[in-house]
Design an enzyme around this catalytic site. Structure first.
Site, PDB file in Angstrom:
ATOM      1  N   GLY A   1       2.654  -1.036   4.409  1.00  0.00           N
ATOM      2  CA  GLY A   1       2.601   0.380   4.075  1.00  0.00           C
ATOM      3  C   GLY A   1       3.989   0.946   3.877  1.00  0.00           C
ATOM      4  N   GLY A   2       4.503   1.622   4.899  1.00  0.00           N
ATOM      5  CA  GLY A   2       5.779   2.323   4.796  1.00  0.00           C
ATOM      6  C   GLY A   2       6.909   1.500   4.195  1.00  0.00           C
TER       7      GLY A   2
ATOM      8  N   GLY B   1       1.768   2.484  10.868  1.00  0.00           N
ATOM      9  CA  GLY B   1       2.691   3.615  10.766  1.00  0.00           C
ATOM     10  C   GLY B   1       3.328   4.012  12.087  1.00  0.00           C
TER      11      GLY B   1
ATOM     12  N   ASN C   1       0.874  -1.185   0.000  1.00  0.00           N
ATOM     13  CA  ASN C   1       0.000   0.000   0.000  1.00  0.00           C
ATOM     14  C   ASN C   1       0.909   1.233   0.000  1.00  0.00           C
ATOM     15  OD1 ASN C   1      -1.806   2.036   0.471  1.00  0.00           O
ATOM     16  ND2 ASN C   1      -2.432   1.341   2.504  1.00  0.00           N
ATOM     17  N   TRP C   2       1.018   1.840  -1.167  1.00  0.00           N
ATOM     18  CA  TRP C   2       1.937   2.986  -1.294  1.00  0.00           C
ATOM     19  C   TRP C   2       1.340   4.270  -0.715  1.00  0.00           C
ATOM     20  CZ3 TRP C   2       4.514   2.655  -6.865  1.00  0.00           C
ATOM     21  CH2 TRP C   2       5.391   1.556  -6.876  1.00  0.00           C
ATOM     22  N   LYS C   3       0.076   4.226  -0.337  1.00  0.00           N
ATOM     23  CA  LYS C   3      -0.590   5.408   0.237  1.00  0.00           C
ATOM     24  C   LYS C   3      -0.368   6.628  -0.675  1.00  0.00           C
ATOM     25  CE  LYS C   3      -0.371   3.260   4.704  1.00  0.00           C
ATOM     26  NZ  LYS C   3      -0.340   3.385   6.162  1.00  0.00           N
TER      27      LYS C   3
ATOM     28  N   HIS D   1      -9.771   0.925   4.407  1.00  0.00           N
ATOM     29  CA  HIS D   1      -8.539   1.172   5.162  1.00  0.00           C
ATOM     30  C   HIS D   1      -8.835   2.134   6.313  1.00  0.00           C
ATOM     31  CE1 HIS D   1      -4.529   2.512   6.190  1.00  0.00           C
ATOM     32  NE2 HIS D   1      -4.104   1.399   5.628  1.00  0.00           N
TER      33      HIS D   1
ATOM     34  N   GLU E   1      -5.771  -5.141  10.435  1.00  0.00           N
ATOM     35  CA  GLU E   1      -4.798  -4.087  10.695  1.00  0.00           C
ATOM     36  C   GLU E   1      -5.190  -3.332  11.964  1.00  0.00           C
ATOM     37  OE1 GLU E   1      -2.637  -2.844   6.845  1.00  0.00           O
ATOM     38  OE2 GLU E   1      -4.445  -1.643   7.004  1.00  0.00           O
TER      39      GLU E   1
ATOM     40  N   SER F   1       2.860  -1.750  10.468  1.00  0.00           N
ATOM     41  CA  SER F   1       4.304  -1.691  10.737  1.00  0.00           C
ATOM     42  C   SER F   1       5.045  -2.973  10.371  1.00  0.00           C
ATOM     43  CB  SER F   1       4.556  -1.320  12.202  1.00  0.00           C
ATOM     44  OG  SER F   1       4.076  -0.011  12.459  1.00  0.00           O
TER      45      SER F   1
ATOM     46  N   GLU G   1      -7.257   4.535   7.494  1.00  0.00           N
ATOM     47  CA  GLU G   1      -7.001   5.962   7.226  1.00  0.00           C
ATOM     48  C   GLU G   1      -8.185   6.588   6.509  1.00  0.00           C
ATOM     49  OE1 GLU G   1      -3.152   5.516   5.411  1.00  0.00           O
ATOM     50  OE2 GLU G   1      -2.294   5.036   7.371  1.00  0.00           O
TER      51      GLU G   1
HETATM   52  P1  PGA Z   1       2.320   0.555   7.731  1.00  0.00           P
HETATM   53  O1  PGA Z   1       0.892   0.648   7.025  1.00  0.00           O
HETATM   54  O2  PGA Z   1       2.964  -0.724   7.240  1.00  0.00           O
HETATM   55  O3  PGA Z   1       3.064   1.781   7.304  1.00  0.00           O
HETATM   56  O4  PGA Z   1       2.066   0.498   9.197  1.00  0.00           O
HETATM   57  C1  PGA Z   1       0.110  -0.479   6.817  1.00  0.00           C
HETATM   58  C2  PGA Z   1      -1.192  -0.098   6.172  1.00  0.00           C
HETATM   59  O5  PGA Z   1      -1.673   1.002   6.456  1.00  0.00           O
HETATM   60  O6  PGA Z   1      -1.749  -0.856   5.364  1.00  0.00           O
END
Ligand code: PGA
Length: 267
Positions: A240-241, A179, A13-15, A99, A173, A219, A101
């Site tokens: 994500g990150g 994050g 997930n490149w956000k 998600h 999640e 994470s 977010e």
């Molecule tokens: P993260 O994000 O690996 O940066 O914690 C995961 C996600 O939001 O899918």
């Protein structure tokens, strides 16, 4: 054994990172570093980078799937600035839905997420449905209740058979792990995967939801992945990150490959 049949999946997930100028190159590099038998890889860039990533992967590695990070709950209409499932056809074959977010920043409710799921299925997109509790809910011992409610309301309006046919994936999640550098324990994530499948069974999924892949997200890094992939009920990760770093993705997919091999998945 049913468990052996489930896909092992690593989804990136490149956000809100990358641009149409640099996304293709990153996708190419990540694809090249993650060719591991038995692991399904998916890259979910921002909408505006889908075409660039798709074009790069068409040349570099057709086995990497392309996914969107969101989709609208209607197929078309007066919704300025939105993107429908119909628009994604040809650009993406997967889509992340619900998600945390988006629940947090765009006010997405379980009901709305359920409608998005419906549009994704109609358009033939493979949905990755995200669920997970807040820190306070975990501390109050409500994590299971929250995830059950999220699944019930998002999935309840749909025929389980059509969700199975669409290739539904659930990503657990915990919001406090996203994050933050803080992960759930493998055992806690496995317990939540158990609750996910129990709920799917109650909703009416055949074989108590055993065929639905459950990913862990929050994470995930190349050093944190082991604990999750060691759990038989966990089928991969939503990253994500770390997914923006080719070295990290190489390590994560390599570890997922060990589980895939142990499950007898080689293709
Ligand atoms: P993260 O994000 O690996 O940066 O914690 C995961 C996600 O939001 O899918």
């Amino acid at each position: 054994m049913i468990r052996a049949m489930r896909d092992v999946i690593v989804a990136a997930n490149w956000k809100m990172h990358t641009t149409p100028v640099d996304a293709g190159e990153l996708a190419r590099v990540v694809a090249g570093r993650t060719r591991v038998p038995g692991v399904t890889r998916v890259i979910c860039p921002p909408f505006v980078c889908l075409a660039a990533v798709g074009a790069a992967l068409a040349e570099a590695d057709r086995e990497v799937g392309v996914g969107a990070q969101n989709v609208h709950h209607e197929m078309q209409g007066a919704y300025t600035g939105e993107v429908s499932a119909a628009m994604l056809v040809g650009l993406a074959s997967w889509v992340i839905i619900g998600h945390s977010e988006r629940r947090r920043d765009a006010g997405e409710t379980d009901d709305l997420i359920g409608r998005k799921l419906g549009r994704a299925i109609e358009a033939g997109l493979r949905p990755i449905l995200c669920v997970g509790e807040q820190l306070e809910e975990r501390e109050l011992g409500q994590a299971g209740t929250v995830v059950r409610r999220q699944l019930d309301s998002a999935l309840g309006a749909h025929d389980p058979a059509s969700l199975v046919a669409a290739g539904l994936v659930v990503a657990y999640e915990p919001v406090w792990a996203i994050g933050t550098g803080r992960t759930a324990s493998g055992a806690d994530a496995a317990a939540m995967a158990g609750i996910v499948r129990e709920t799917l069974g109650e909703i009416g999924f055949p074989d108590r939801g055993e065929m639905i892949p459950v990913l862990y997200g929050g994470s995930v890094t190349s050093s944190a992945i082991d604990e999750f992939m060691a759990e038989p009920s966990i089928d991969g990760a939503l990253v994500g990150g770390a997914s923006l770093k080719p070295d990290e993705m190489a390590g994560i997919v390599a570890r997922a490959g060990v589980t895939a091999a142990a499950r007898g998945r080689t293709g």
